[in-house]
Scaffold this active site. Structure first.
Site, PDB file in Angstrom:
ATOM      1  N   PRO A 270      12.834 -26.053  55.847  1.00 12.16           N
ATOM      2  CA  PRO A 270      12.502 -27.428  55.454  1.00 12.16           C
ATOM      3  C   PRO A 270      11.182 -27.451  54.692  1.00 12.16           C
ATOM      4  CG  PRO A 270      12.067 -27.098  57.787  1.00 12.16           C
ATOM      5  CD  PRO A 270      12.726 -25.847  57.305  1.00 12.16           C
ATOM      6  N   ASP A 446       6.738 -24.159  54.992  1.00 14.39           N
ATOM      7  CA  ASP A 446       7.885 -24.268  55.887  1.00 14.39           C
ATOM      8  C   ASP A 446       7.479 -25.139  57.072  1.00 14.39           C
ATOM      9  OD1 ASP A 446       9.932 -23.926  57.718  1.00 14.39           O
ATOM     10  OD2 ASP A 446      10.159 -21.770  57.348  1.00 14.39           O
ATOM     11  N   HIS A 447       8.074 -26.325  57.149  1.00 17.50           N
ATOM     12  CA  HIS A 447       7.649 -27.288  58.165  1.00 17.50           C
ATOM     13  C   HIS A 447       8.108 -26.918  59.571  1.00 17.50           C
ATOM     14  CE1 HIS A 447       5.469 -30.746  59.099  1.00 17.50           C
ATOM     15  NE2 HIS A 447       6.091 -31.684  58.371  1.00 17.50           N
ATOM     16  N   ARG A 448       8.906 -25.859  59.694  1.00 19.73           N
ATOM     17  CA  ARG A 448       9.273 -25.400  61.034  1.00 19.73           C
ATOM     18  C   ARG A 448       8.076 -24.791  61.748  1.00 19.73           C
ATOM     19  NH1 ARG A 448      14.144 -21.399  59.709  1.00 19.73           N
ATOM     20  NH2 ARG A 448      12.546 -20.800  58.171  1.00 19.73           N
ATOM     21  N   VAL A 450       4.716 -24.707  60.043  1.00 15.47           N
ATOM     22  CA  VAL A 450       3.469 -25.239  59.498  1.00 15.47           C
ATOM     23  C   VAL A 450       3.553 -26.761  59.521  1.00 15.47           C
ATOM     24  CG1 VAL A 450       1.924 -25.326  57.518  1.00 15.47           C
ATOM     25  CG2 VAL A 450       3.212 -23.224  57.997  1.00 15.47           C
TER      26      VAL A 450
END
Length: 476
Positions: A270, A446-448, A450
């Site tokens: 994401p 990467d919003h998983r 960060v």
């Protein structure tokens, strides 16, 4: 990679390159049926999804047959050349009758495990000084191609049904000297390298020579080809050209690998992108000062050097950004080293080689590493190892005059920094509007693993260093 079909013929297979690569395109054959080859001699040049390499043969013998013409994409483990060895080498003058282009004499599934020396597709294989390139032979009469092997060879020499139109063939002689990216450029532009006047050292043809060969201008250099245009459809035209109004380009090699990687990354991680516009006037002044410093003589000093160092400082202050997501183990893997990737546009497509352990390099060392990385990529000499193991990437879209973009993560990495064009703009400085050097940075992550706070801190730190480069010392 090699196997015995009988006591006198060996089939050399497309080597297993590892790293998930399953095929390669044959760019150039350096031998023909009837040629004598020796252990370690380069017999062909192939292009994988990551690099162009030369394949050495691992034994002595005489070429019996070439199973595929130039331009063919071949699966790893498929036989590409038959060589007569030992007592049967003398029979090599007569091409093997069962060799066919679309059904190789052997397949990886049917052959016993190979023994002896195993050539591997790493870097550029045997060095130029240790290979022997023989002059290319003249074209054969297609009417004499009685067996499949001879028919393939006729196609390679410009008489087959898929041979592209080209200028009149020169007299037989040495193969023109040019690096793989230059050869591909010439192929794309429809330029016969044999007609190009070389300007490089030792008679090597450069990219500029190829462009000069297609640029119509008064006083054009002798031997230059006319301006290249998309060839009109004809039975002999390559499949890439279907009509006079459209050009179709097969998706393979680097382009195919890049497309698959970007789609996989975009739909797996994401993405979140944040932006910041920053005054980099002081950084630009420091760049000019470093260019005059004797310690940087002969090194590549440009804004990218200080941008790279700024990102490394930001990573040191926020180490969690330098990580990857392990889906199988459901873990975040934080890296205590930085393999800094630099996105590079090359004649073969976009590649992202990386500088190993960049966090441990001084500024002069980093300048040397960046210079080597860029020059190697442009010359098409980037090794597979140099493109593996990256942890974070920089893409400099500013060199194209673009303000910024929303970069897609390199697979397996958590962040990528896009750098926009540095332009002179009105900016409020010390309470007054003044012309300042300004750029826009974009950080995708990467919003998983960060979150917004961490991504914002990293981007803010990079901007702060570029605005006040003295922080390279105070934050060290």
């Amino acid at each position: 990679m090699t196997t015995m079909t009988d006591s006198s013929v060996r089939e050399f297979k497309m080597p297993d390159v590892g790293e998930g690569l399953t095929e390669a395109e044959i760019l150039k054959w350096y031998v023909e049926p009837g040629d004598t080859v020796t252990d370690g001699q380069v017999v062909c040049e192939v292009e994988t999804a990551k690099a162009a390499v030369e394949l050495p043969i691992p034994y002595d013998g005489v070429v019996r047959a070439l199973h595929f013409p130039e331009g063919s994409t071949v699966d790893v483990g498929t036989s590409i050349i038959a060589v007569g060895v030992g007592d049967g080498a003398a029979a090599a003058a007569e091409p093997v009758q069962e060799a066919v282009a679309d059904t190789p004499a052997t397949t990886g599934a049917e052959e016993p495990k190979p023994e002896g020396r195993q050539p591997v597709l790493v870097g550029y294989g045997v060095s130029t000084s240790s290979t022997r390139r023989r002059p290319r032979k003249g074209a054969k009469d297609p009417a004499a191609a009685q067996d499949a092997s001879a028919a393939i060879q006729a196609e390679m020499n410009g008489h087959g049904p898929s041979a592209p139109a080209a200028p009149a063939a020169p007299s037989a002689g040495d193969r023109p000297l040019a690096k793989p990216p230059v050869r591909k450029l010439a192929k794309d532009l429809g330029v016969d390298l044999a007609t190009v006047v070389p300007s490089g050292p030792d008679g090597v043809i450069t990219r500029e020579d190829v462009h000069a060969a297609v640029a119509p201008a008064p006083g054009e250099a002798p031997g230059a080809a006319p301006a290249a245009v998309a060839p009109a459809p004809s039975p002999a035209a390559p499949a890439s050209y279907d009509t006079a109004r459209e050009t179709r380009v097969p998706v393979k090699g680097v382009r195919r690998a890049t497309a698959a990687a970007m789609v996989g990354s975009a739909f797996t991680a994401p993405h979140v992108t944040e932006f910041v516009t920053v005054d980099v006037t002081r950084t630009m002044k420091l760049v000019e000062a470093l260019k005059q410093d004797k310690e940087y003589t002969g090194l590549r000093v440009n804004p990218l050097l200080l941008i790279s160092k700024a990102l490394l400082v930001a990573i040191r202050r926020n180490p969690e950004i330098n990580a990857s997501w392990d889906e199988a183990a459901q873990e975040i893997v934080v890296k205590h080293y930085v393999n800094l990737g630099i996105a590079a546009a090359t004649p073969r497509g976009l590649i992202v080689p990386n500088i190993k352990d960049a966090q441990a390099q001084t500024l002069p060392q980093l300048a040397g590493s960046l210079g080597e990385l860029v020059s190697t990529a442009r010359e098409g000499r980037t090794s597979l190892a140099a493109m593996q193991g990256g942890t974070v990437t920089i893409t400099n879209v500013g060199v194209f005059g673009v303000d910024t973009g929303t970069p897609i993560l390199n697979p397996g990495e958590s962040a990528i920094l896009a750098v926009g064009a540095i332009k002179l703009q009105p900016w409020v400085h010390k309470g007054k509007v003044k012309p300042r050097q300004v750029t826009t940075l974009a950080l995708s992550f990467d919003h998983r693993l960060v979150d917004g706070e961490l991504g914002s801190k990293v981007l803010a730190d990079v901007a702060a260093v570029l605005e006040q480069p003295k922080r390279l010392i105070s934050w060290a």
